[in-house]
Motif scaffolding. Sequence first.
Motif, PDB file in Angstrom:
ATOM      1  N   GLN A  13     -17.039 -27.736  -2.569  1.00  0.00           N
ATOM      2  CA  GLN A  13     -18.411 -28.242  -2.685  1.00  0.00           C
ATOM      3  C   GLN A  13     -18.430 -29.748  -2.937  1.00  0.00           C
ATOM      4  N   LEU A  14     -19.102 -30.456  -2.073  1.00  0.00           N
ATOM      5  CA  LEU A  14     -19.293 -31.889  -2.245  1.00  0.00           C
ATOM      6  C   LEU A  14     -20.026 -32.174  -3.546  1.00  0.00           C
ATOM      7  N   CYS A  15     -21.066 -31.392  -3.826  1.00  0.00           N
ATOM      8  CA  CYS A  15     -21.866 -31.618  -5.033  1.00  0.00           C
ATOM      9  C   CYS A  15     -21.004 -31.511  -6.288  1.00  0.00           C
ATOM     10  N   PHE A  16     -20.083 -30.559  -6.316  1.00  0.00           N
ATOM     11  CA  PHE A  16     -19.219 -30.386  -7.482  1.00  0.00           C
ATOM     12  C   PHE A  16     -18.264 -31.575  -7.619  1.00  0.00           C
ATOM     13  N   LEU A  18     -18.764 -34.633  -6.571  1.00  0.00           N
ATOM     14  CA  LEU A  18     -19.516 -35.811  -6.994  1.00  0.00           C
ATOM     15  C   LEU A  18     -19.910 -35.760  -8.465  1.00  0.00           C
ATOM     16  N   VAL A  19     -20.352 -34.591  -8.922  1.00  0.00           N
ATOM     17  CA  VAL A  19     -20.738 -34.451 -10.334  1.00  0.00           C
ATOM     18  C   VAL A  19     -19.527 -34.648 -11.240  1.00  0.00           C
ATOM     19  N   THR A  20     -18.415 -34.070 -10.863  1.00  0.00           N
ATOM     20  CA  THR A  20     -17.189 -34.215 -11.654  1.00  0.00           C
ATOM     21  C   THR A  20     -16.729 -35.666 -11.660  1.00  0.00           C
ATOM     22  N   ALA A  21     -16.764 -36.298 -10.491  1.00  0.00           N
ATOM     23  CA  ALA A  21     -16.353 -37.702 -10.394  1.00  0.00           C
ATOM     24  C   ALA A  21     -17.269 -38.585 -11.237  1.00  0.00           C
ATOM     25  N   ALA A  22     -18.572 -38.349 -11.180  1.00  0.00           N
ATOM     26  CA  ALA A  22     -19.522 -39.159 -11.962  1.00  0.00           C
ATOM     27  C   ALA A  22     -19.234 -39.044 -13.453  1.00  0.00           C
ATOM     28  N   ARG A  23     -19.006 -37.836 -13.908  1.00  0.00           N
ATOM     29  CA  ARG A  23     -18.705 -37.629 -15.332  1.00  0.00           C
ATOM     30  C   ARG A  23     -17.408 -38.352 -15.711  1.00  0.00           C
ATOM     31  N   ASN A  24     -16.410 -38.286 -14.840  1.00  0.00           N
ATOM     32  CA  ASN A  24     -15.128 -38.927 -15.128  1.00  0.00           C
ATOM     33  C   ASN A  24     -15.216 -40.451 -15.075  1.00  0.00           C
ATOM     34  N   VAL A  25     -16.065 -40.975 -14.195  1.00  0.00           N
ATOM     35  CA  VAL A  25     -16.244 -42.427 -14.126  1.00  0.00           C
ATOM     36  C   VAL A  25     -16.880 -42.935 -15.414  1.00  0.00           C
ATOM     37  N   VAL A  26     -17.889 -42.236 -15.899  1.00  0.00           N
ATOM     38  CA  VAL A  26     -18.528 -42.633 -17.163  1.00  0.00           C
ATOM     39  C   VAL A  26     -17.502 -42.597 -18.296  1.00  0.00           C
TER      40      VAL A  26
END
Length: 151
Positions: A13-16, A18-26
């Motif tokens: 899933q692309l959405c998963f 992206l959400v995981t990457a966003a959390r890790n970037v923060v």
Amino acid sequence: MSTSDDLLKLENQLCFALVTAARNVVALYRPVLEPLGLTHPQYLVMLALWEDSPRSLGDLADELAMEAATLSPLVKRLEAQGRVTRARRAGDERVLEIGLTAAGRELRALALDVPRQIMERTGMDASQLAELRDGLAPFAGGRTAAVRRVS
């Protein structure tokens, strides 16, 4: 299992991703921004203000792709820290103008090291990070693509 069943796997899933990457970037930015006394959302506000200040809360919210109601408490906290000012526009009291204080402008000098630290922590150089950022443009509301077209 059929190929269509594979499309429903979480790992596909692309959405998963992206959400995981966003959390890790923060989380990646947190220890870099902590010495500056900024959270990641506050850092984004300051970046926008370092580019153009003063500006209306509505303009700032549009630039950051945030709701004004979400942005307002962030700005209030930055004001309490002495980094920004909030004032009604003289010609139109309905407009709340956000500006930088001297301390807010001075903070920029310290923030100049943030990109280097992020590159160091990711093992990526500026061109690799730019390529990744640009690859996300279709998912970022076109903001990155629009900036690239103007440049």
